[in-house]
Design a protein around this motif. Sequence first.
Motif, PDB file in Angstrom:
ATOM      1  N   PHE A 127       1.347  -1.414   0.193  1.00 24.82           N
ATOM      2  CA  PHE A 127       0.204   0.384   0.280  1.00 24.82           C
ATOM      3  C   PHE A 127       1.102   1.838   0.121  1.00 24.82           C
ATOM      4  O   PHE A 127       0.510   2.062  -0.161  1.00 24.82           O
ATOM      5  N   MET A 128       2.078   1.151   1.089  1.00 27.39           N
ATOM      6  CA  MET A 128       2.747   2.570   0.745  1.00 27.39           C
ATOM      7  C   MET A 128       3.883   2.949  -0.686  1.00 27.39           C
ATOM      8  O   MET A 128       3.564   3.931  -0.955  1.00 27.39           O
ATOM      9  N   CYS A 129       3.432   1.740  -1.327  1.00 28.65           N
ATOM     10  CA  CYS A 129       4.334   1.824  -2.605  1.00 28.65           C
ATOM     11  C   CYS A 129       3.328   2.373  -3.563  1.00 28.65           C
ATOM     12  O   CYS A 129       3.321   2.952  -4.668  1.00 28.65           O
ATOM     13  N   GLU A 130       1.672   2.217  -3.718  1.00 31.42           N
ATOM     14  CA  GLU A 130       0.618   2.255  -4.664  1.00 31.42           C
ATOM     15  C   GLU A 130      -0.098   4.596  -4.197  1.00 31.42           C
ATOM     16  O   GLU A 130      -0.175   4.711  -4.970  1.00 31.42           O
ATOM     17  N   GLU A 131       0.376   4.426  -2.840  1.00 28.83           N
ATOM     18  CA  GLU A 131      -0.162   5.535  -2.564  1.00 28.83           C
ATOM     19  C   GLU A 131       0.388   6.469  -1.449  1.00 28.83           C
ATOM     20  O   GLU A 131       0.742   6.039  -0.445  1.00 28.83           O
ATOM     21  N   PRO A 132       1.114   7.130  -2.734  1.00 24.85           N
ATOM     22  CA  PRO A 132       2.680   7.978  -1.552  1.00 24.85           C
ATOM     23  C   PRO A 132       1.589   9.435  -0.870  1.00 24.85           C
ATOM     24  O   PRO A 132       2.844   9.628   0.500  1.00 24.85           O
ATOM     25  N   GLY A 133       0.310   9.366  -0.471  1.00 25.98           N
ATOM     26  CA  GLY A 133       0.130  10.332   0.512  1.00 25.98           C
ATOM     27  C   GLY A 133       0.157   9.543   2.080  1.00 25.98           C
ATOM     28  O   GLY A 133       0.227  10.384   2.910  1.00 25.98           O
ATOM     29  N   LEU A 134       0.304   8.132   1.876  1.00 20.70           N
ATOM     30  CA  LEU A 134       0.534   7.398   3.003  1.00 20.70           C
ATOM     31  C   LEU A 134       1.517   7.195   3.983  1.00 20.70           C
ATOM     32  O   LEU A 134       1.704   7.543   5.078  1.00 20.70           O
ATOM     33  N   LYS A 135       2.558   8.095   2.880  1.00 24.10           N
ATOM     34  CA  LYS A 135       3.386   8.596   4.283  1.00 24.10           C
ATOM     35  C   LYS A 135       3.323   9.315   4.804  1.00 24.10           C
ATOM     36  O   LYS A 135       4.256   8.957   5.888  1.00 24.10           O
ATOM     37  N   ASN A 136       2.468  10.204   5.121  1.00 17.90           N
ATOM     38  CA  ASN A 136       2.456  11.394   5.771  1.00 17.90           C
ATOM     39  C   ASN A 136       2.003  10.604   7.351  1.00 17.90           C
ATOM     40  O   ASN A 136       1.592  10.837   8.436  1.00 17.90           O
ATOM     41  N   PHE A 137       0.870   9.730   6.919  1.00 17.49           N
ATOM     42  CA  PHE A 137       0.614   8.649   8.274  1.00 17.49           C
ATOM     43  C   PHE A 137       1.285   7.199   8.741  1.00 17.49           C
ATOM     44  O   PHE A 137       1.088   6.320   9.114  1.00 17.49           O
ATOM     45  N   GLN A 138       2.387   6.978   8.010  1.00 19.23           N
ATOM     46  CA  GLN A 138       3.129   5.945   8.435  1.00 19.23           C
ATOM     47  C   GLN A 138       3.716   5.641   9.620  1.00 19.23           C
ATOM     48  O   GLN A 138       2.982   4.605  10.478  1.00 19.23           O
ATOM     49  N   ARG A 139       4.117   6.473  10.076  1.00 21.52           N
ATOM     50  CA  ARG A 139       4.153   6.196  11.464  1.00 21.52           C
ATOM     51  C   ARG A 139       3.061   6.168  12.906  1.00 21.52           C
ATOM     52  O   ARG A 139       2.982   5.719  13.747  1.00 21.52           O
ATOM     53  N   ASP A 140       1.867   6.891  11.852  1.00 21.55           N
ATOM     54  CA  ASP A 140       0.967   6.664  12.766  1.00 21.55           C
ATOM     55  C   ASP A 140       0.626   5.252  12.619  1.00 21.55           C
ATOM     56  O   ASP A 140      -0.277   5.142  14.374  1.00 21.55           O
ATOM     57  N   ILE A 141       0.347   4.710  11.404  1.00 20.73           N
ATOM     58  CA  ILE A 141      -0.274   3.320  11.436  1.00 20.73           C
ATOM     59  C   ILE A 141       0.040   2.533  12.417  1.00 20.73           C
ATOM     60  O   ILE A 141       0.179   1.514  12.452  1.00 20.73           O
ATOM     61  N   GLU A 142       1.815   2.682  12.475  1.00 20.43           N
ATOM     62  CA  GLU A 142       2.840   1.731  12.122  1.00 20.43           C
ATOM     63  C   GLU A 142       3.017   1.477  14.028  1.00 20.43           C
ATOM     64  O   GLU A 142       2.594   0.521  15.011  1.00 20.43           O
ATOM     65  N   VAL A 143       2.917   2.377  15.114  1.00 21.87           N
ATOM     66  CA  VAL A 143       2.784   2.611  16.006  1.00 21.87           C
ATOM     67  C   VAL A 143       1.508   2.066  16.698  1.00 21.87           C
ATOM     68  O   VAL A 143       1.522   1.481  17.638  1.00 21.87           O
ATOM     69  N   ASN A 144       0.461   3.233  16.295  1.00 22.74           N
ATOM     70  CA  ASN A 144      -0.588   3.106  16.793  1.00 22.74           C
ATOM     71  C   ASN A 144      -1.682   1.529  16.528  1.00 22.74           C
ATOM     72  O   ASN A 144      -2.846   0.931  17.039  1.00 22.74           O
ATOM     73  N   TYR A 145      -1.087   1.324  15.367  1.00 21.70           N
ATOM     74  CA  TYR A 145      -2.115   0.502  15.114  1.00 21.70           C
ATOM     75  C   TYR A 145      -1.723  -0.964  14.944  1.00 21.70           C
ATOM     76  O   TYR A 145      -1.866  -2.372  15.469  1.00 21.70           O
ATOM     77  N   LEU A 146      -0.435  -1.499  13.567  1.00 23.84           N
ATOM     78  CA  LEU A 146       0.587  -2.502  13.001  1.00 23.84           C
ATOM     79  C   LEU A 146       0.609  -2.954  14.627  1.00 23.84           C
ATOM     80  O   LEU A 146       0.732  -4.570  15.573  1.00 23.84           O
ATOM     81  N   ARG A 147       1.634  -2.079  15.229  1.00 25.02           N
ATOM     82  CA  ARG A 147       2.523  -2.916  16.623  1.00 25.02           C
ATOM     83  C   ARG A 147       1.787  -2.732  18.238  1.00 25.02           C
ATOM     84  O   ARG A 147       2.008  -3.830  18.914  1.00 25.02           O
ATOM     85  N   SER A 148       0.227  -2.166  17.606  1.00 30.48           N
ATOM     86  CA  SER A 148      -1.058  -2.722  18.643  1.00 30.48           C
ATOM     87  C   SER A 148      -1.761  -3.783  18.908  1.00 30.48           C
ATOM     88  O   SER A 148      -2.229  -3.987  19.434  1.00 30.48           O
ATOM     89  N   ARG A 149      -1.320  -4.507  17.264  1.00 31.11           N
ATOM     90  CA  ARG A 149      -1.190  -6.288  16.629  1.00 31.11           C
ATOM     91  C   ARG A 149      -2.772  -6.759  18.251  1.00 31.11           C
ATOM     92  O   ARG A 149      -3.860  -6.843  18.587  1.00 31.11           O
ATOM     93  N   GLY A 150      -1.327  -7.159  19.203  1.00 33.36           N
ATOM     94  CA  GLY A 150      -2.333  -8.074  20.224  1.00 33.36           C
ATOM     95  C   GLY A 150      -2.798  -6.971  21.419  1.00 33.36           C
ATOM     96  O   GLY A 150      -2.754  -7.869  22.524  1.00 33.36           O
ATOM     97  N   HIS A 151      -2.867  -6.337  21.326  1.00 29.33           N
ATOM     98  CA  HIS A 151      -3.289  -5.767  22.502  1.00 29.33           C
ATOM     99  C   HIS A 151      -5.132  -4.485  21.819  1.00 29.33           C
ATOM    100  O   HIS A 151      -5.595  -4.260  22.577  1.00 29.33           O
ATOM    101  N   ILE A 152      -5.795  -5.684  21.107  1.00 28.45           N
ATOM    102  CA  ILE A 152      -6.355  -4.534  20.098  1.00 28.45           C
ATOM    103  C   ILE A 152      -7.679  -5.454  20.082  1.00 28.45           C
ATOM    104  O   ILE A 152      -7.304  -7.155  19.771  1.00 28.45           O
ATOM    105  N   LEU A 153      -8.991  -5.348  20.663  1.00 27.29           N
ATOM    106  CA  LEU A 153     -10.138  -6.712  20.245  1.00 27.29           C
ATOM    107  C   LEU A 153     -11.031  -6.053  18.903  1.00 27.29           C
ATOM    108  O   LEU A 153     -11.225  -5.340  18.536  1.00 27.29           O
ATOM    109  N   PRO A 154     -12.147  -7.167  19.336  1.00 28.81           N
ATOM    110  CA  PRO A 154     -12.076  -7.172  18.097  1.00 28.81           C
ATOM    111  C   PRO A 154     -13.293  -5.621  17.470  1.00 28.81           C
ATOM    112  O   PRO A 154     -13.835  -5.508  19.079  1.00 28.81           O
TER     113      PRO A 154
END
Length: 602
Positions: A127-154
């Motif tokens: 997705f990062m390669c397809e949509e350059p605009g995601l660069k502005n949200f990369q850290r937000d997504i990685e830190v607050n969502y992907l890093r937290s996979r084991g701590h997010i409920l359904p």
Amino acid sequence: MTEKLATRAEVPDELKWNLKDLYPSDEAFEQAAAAFKEKLKSFGKHEGHVTDSASNLYETFKELTLLINDALRLEVYGQSRNDSDTTNPDGTRLFAEAQSTLITLESSVSFMDSEVSQLSDSRFAAFMCEEPGLKNFQRDIEVNYLRSRGHILPAEQEKILAQTGDMFANGENVFSVLTDADMTLGEIKTNTGKKVELSWATKSIYSESSDRYLRKQADENIRQAYKKLQHTLAATLTAHMKGTVINNRLHHFETAREGELFRNEIPESVYETLVSAVHDHLEGEHQYLRLRKDCLGLKPMYEYDNQVPLAGNPKIKFTYSDSKKIVLEALAVLGDDYLDGLKKEFNEGWIDAAENVGKRAGGYQVDVYGVHPYILLNWSDNYEGLTTLAHESGHAMQSYFSDKNQPSQYTHYLIFTAEIASTTNENLLLSFMLDKYADNKDMKIYLLQKSIHNFIDSVNKQTLYAEFEHDCYQTIESGHPLIAEELSKDYASLRAQYSGPAESATSSEDIHWAWVPHFYYNYYVYQYATSMAISTILADRIYRKVPGALEQYKAFLKAGSSQAPIDLIKQVGVDVTSGQYLDDAFAVLDKRIAELKELLGK
């Protein structure tokens, strides 16, 4: 006749913040809140489709960012209307509506947690390669969502938790209403026979009085006021901490501390290193209190004696107007661009300065992206008032520079770095004042004493708070409620350990815990201690004009939350994963104590 606090209506407009920069009226706020709710309904179209494509992910985060900005603008207006006079029902109503709007936002967007966290690393990379605009949200997504996979409920479970958010926040609200609106601190009689209504601002002045009876009166009034409500305050703190524990357990954290520090990207070892290092350096505080006891000739000496000037009161008064000029002079070392920001702060309605009936106690800064920061003060014409102005201005300028240099999603820096900017200003102010009064022995003694007290208050006492807070959470996690008398005994025991034998306790119980609002902020207080230690080092380098120090610091101010806090701090030459920075900071404290002893001839 008793000298009374001014009502809100009696405070001159030039001492009030300008909330019209947010909304021109309460009616405009109401209209904006209604429009926001309609935008939230529209946002629901993303549910179930956030990760369908790179463009969907980008559009969802772009829209979410705008919603968050609108919600925070509503929150600051409601909070400011409430905090300027907590007895005003209109402000209370607007604050409640703003908080409700935030809860609705959290509930309405909670589906994103589970949807984005399920995105695989490989698909996100594509997705990062397809949509350059995601660069502005990369850290937000990685830190607050992907890093937290084991701590997010359904999604449905996250939505339910988000809808109950006001219940978890209610303990802090009750504490604020109880202590700022309903509680009074009584009256005290001055040495001239005048009766004065006691407030936290006047208490800070009486703490430095040479009249020991006046100091004792002020201290006893406050302790008695809180002791009358100790069981209610213990129950309120229990409710808040239970909510924090439940929330973290549901998100698969073993302890509240683990969860709260994880969200801020801080290893628990940083917390433990702080407590251990402060314990290793408690002799500095003990030595200072022995010096005070010796100079003042007090047997016994109590906590309310800790701010009395050691060489007599130099009788210097710092008015609000004069203090703004001093802060501009003291912080000139930070450059013209920094001073330009301060002048905007001082002249364009960013500050609510005067104390009035019902106003929230203490001081704080809150930023609104696209508008400007707002600062709440409760002014007193003393050195504490001056340092508080410098402190909150540090927060405001970090917001000012972050807003100018980062997209809005990276302007809201974490507290771990925020308190560095504020206390760097305090330390720079101290160095400036020591140079300014270099030929005035009494004033140098006064300033050194204030700086030592401030360091101990910011590092040692906040670490004491951190230990106490952690003990409270462990009590809750073991399934027991917080009992007022036990809290007071535990606090008194910690206080005796930190202050040492020179200071006597008035009782085996200490109600001090009851008036610390930061215990409702979830593992917040330790960051005051780490920040003061870091800023003591940074300010020394900047003031001495060490090559590169100012440039590194300016880059830090502009960075917002664009990097992990530990990484940002490493770039200014401090490693918080090692205890060395604390040893270096305590070395500065030891130097100040030695200089003070020499000036006093001890």
